[in-house]
Enzyme design. Structure first.
Site, short mmCIF file in Angstrom:
data_model
loop_
_atom_site.label_atom_id
_atom_site.label_comp_id
_atom_site.label_asym_id
_atom_site.label_seq_id
_atom_site.Cartn_x
_atom_site.Cartn_y
_atom_site.Cartn_z
N MET A 1 0.86 -1.11 0.04
CA MET A 1 -0.02 -0.06 0.13
C MET A 1 0.88 1.47 0.04
SD MET A 1 -3.34 -0.78 2.22
CE MET A 1 -2.70 -0.74 3.89
N TYR B 1 4.04 3.80 1.06
CA TYR B 1 4.72 4.65 1.95
C TYR B 1 5.73 3.66 2.54
CZ TYR B 1 5.12 8.57 5.25
OH TYR B 1 5.69 9.67 5.86
N HIS C 1 9.18 -3.15 3.42
CA HIS C 1 8.52 -3.62 1.95
C HIS C 1 10.11 -3.95 1.27
CE1 HIS C 1 5.68 -0.58 3.43
NE2 HIS C 1 4.90 -1.58 3.17
N SER D 1 4.11 1.23 7.89
CA SER D 1 3.83 2.58 7.52
C SER D 1 3.06 3.39 8.43
CB SER D 1 2.95 2.59 6.39
OG SER D 1 3.80 1.68 5.21
N ARG D 2 2.42 2.79 9.47
CA ARG D 2 1.36 3.42 10.40
C ARG D 2 2.41 3.80 11.48
NH1 ARG D 2 -2.63 -0.60 8.72
NH2 ARG D 2 -4.35 0.41 8.10
P1 AMP Z 1 1.30 -2.79 3.43
O1 AMP Z 1 1.98 -1.73 2.58
O2 AMP Z 1 1.29 -2.44 4.98
O3 AMP Z 1 0.14 -3.40 2.79
O4 AMP Z 1 2.63 -4.09 3.39
C1 AMP Z 1 3.05 -4.65 2.15
C2 AMP Z 1 3.58 -5.76 2.41
O5 AMP Z 1 4.79 -5.42 3.40
C3 AMP Z 1 3.00 -6.85 3.38
O6 AMP Z 1 3.34 -7.95 2.84
C4 AMP Z 1 3.36 -6.70 4.90
O7 AMP Z 1 3.41 -7.86 5.46
C5 AMP Z 1 4.98 -6.36 4.40
N1 AMP Z 1 5.51 -5.77 5.52
C6 AMP Z 1 4.98 -4.41 6.33
N2 AMP Z 1 5.79 -4.12 7.19
C7 AMP Z 1 6.87 -5.05 7.33
C8 AMP Z 1 7.98 -5.36 8.31
N3 AMP Z 1 8.07 -4.71 9.08
N4 AMP Z 1 8.89 -6.28 7.90
C9 AMP Z 1 8.57 -7.43 6.79
N5 AMP Z 1 7.20 -7.28 5.88
C10 AMP Z 1 6.71 -6.06 6.30
#
Ligand code: AMP
Length: 283
Positions: free
Chosen positions: A30, A32, A37, A186-187
């Site tokens: 998503m 940011y 990521h 991101s949060r």
């Molecule tokens: P999001 O942008 O939050 O939807 O996350 C996209 C992908 O990044 C998802 O598969 C998350 O599980 C992964 N992700 C987010 N934060 C982390 C982190 N700290 N370590 C590893 N993967 C992450």
């Protein structure tokens, strides 16, 4: 790096890459972006020849009182990071491109979505599964990489792929943390300095659990008690759930065998944070 916002263009590019026998890797996000990521991009590069990322803040996975509108976005920075990290293609669709007409189809994985985050975020995993199934149909990737940070999401997507015979290998990648232990998210940008300090309690509580597991403790109740006590030491932390489950079925465990997932969700101020410990005997 190609930046593409139309589904029909993605299909043409993927067709051409596949005709050159390239293995396609997909990393849905998503945006940011942070090092978490980027670790998924790295993992995708190790396991495929043409690495694609998607950046799409998916409205249908947010509840009515959740943070869709204020979710952080910085597309220029994201594109720079992806390019620097060797991503080959980024898909940046608009909401209209992904959901052009009234949508009458939803993918629901039942049962394992009733617990953990799913119990507190009704409809969230329907939104996740629906968008991920769409991305799988758009990219037809050979592999897709997801972060273990969202442990329930990994279990749910794996089950969807199994149940629907989607021809993609799901690769889970370990949680990336800041130097002080806070799981990147991101949060985290929502946190004040004071809240960010308080948020360290999540990782600290999981470290307590790990210490007990290493010392031979196998009672889930005892481990969860220790986690809860640690979290309650931090006045700014409001626990939403603490669970000890099988990492695949998400069934609650009483006694811990070969593998367990200890998953927590807490509010620090108004910000909901999740973290987890994936324990396995060979680890
Ligand atoms: P999001 O942008 O939050 O939807 O996350 C996209 C992908 O990044 C998802 O598969 C998350 O599980 C992964 N992700 C987010 N934060 C982390 C982190 N700290 N370590 C590893 N993967 C992450």
């Amino acid at each position: 790096m190609m930046v593409v916002d139309k589904i029909k263009d993605i299909r043409e590019i993927i067709k051409s890459q596949k005709s050159q026998n390239k293995k396609i890797g997909l990393v849905p996000t998503m945006g940011y972006l942070h090092e978490g990521h980027l670790s998924l991009i790295k993992k995708a590069k190790e396991n495929s020849d043409f690495v694609c990322a998607s950046i799409f803040v998916n409205p249908i996975q947010f509840g009515p009182n959740e943070d869709y509108d204020k979710y952080p976005r910085d597309i220029e920075r994201d594109l720079k990071l992806l390019e620097e990290n060797g991503c080959d293609l980024v898909f940046t669709p608009s909401v209209e491109e992904m959901y052009p007409n009234e949508r009458l189809t939803t993918i629901t994985v039942s049962k394992i979505t009733d617990k953990l985050c799913g119990a507190y975020r009704p409809g969230h995993f329907d939104g996740v599964c629906t968008v991920v199934a769409k991305l799988f149909n758009i990219f037809t990737p050979d592999i897709a990489v997801f972060g273990q940070k969202d442990a329930q999401q990994v279990a749910v997507i794996k089950k969807m792929v199994e149940d629907l015979n989607i021809p993609v290998e799901i690769i889970a990648s370990p949680i990336v943390r800041d130097e002080d232990g806070l799981a990147l998210s991101s949060r985290n940008t929502y946190l004040t300095d004071e809240e960010r300090r308080a948020a360290l309690i999540l990782n600290k509580s999981l470290k307590e659990a790990e210490k007990l597991l290493v010392s031979g403790e196998r009672s889930a109740e005892k481990i969860l008690d220790a986690v809860r006590k640690t979290l309650e030491d931090e006045p700014q932390c409001k626990v939403q759930y603490i669970s000890c489950v099988d990492p695949d079925t998400l069934d609650d465990l009483n006694t811990i065998g070969d593998k367990a997932l200890i998953a927590i969700a807490c509010y620090i101020g108004d910000t909901r944070l999740i973290d987890n410990l994936l324990w396995s005997v060979d680890k």
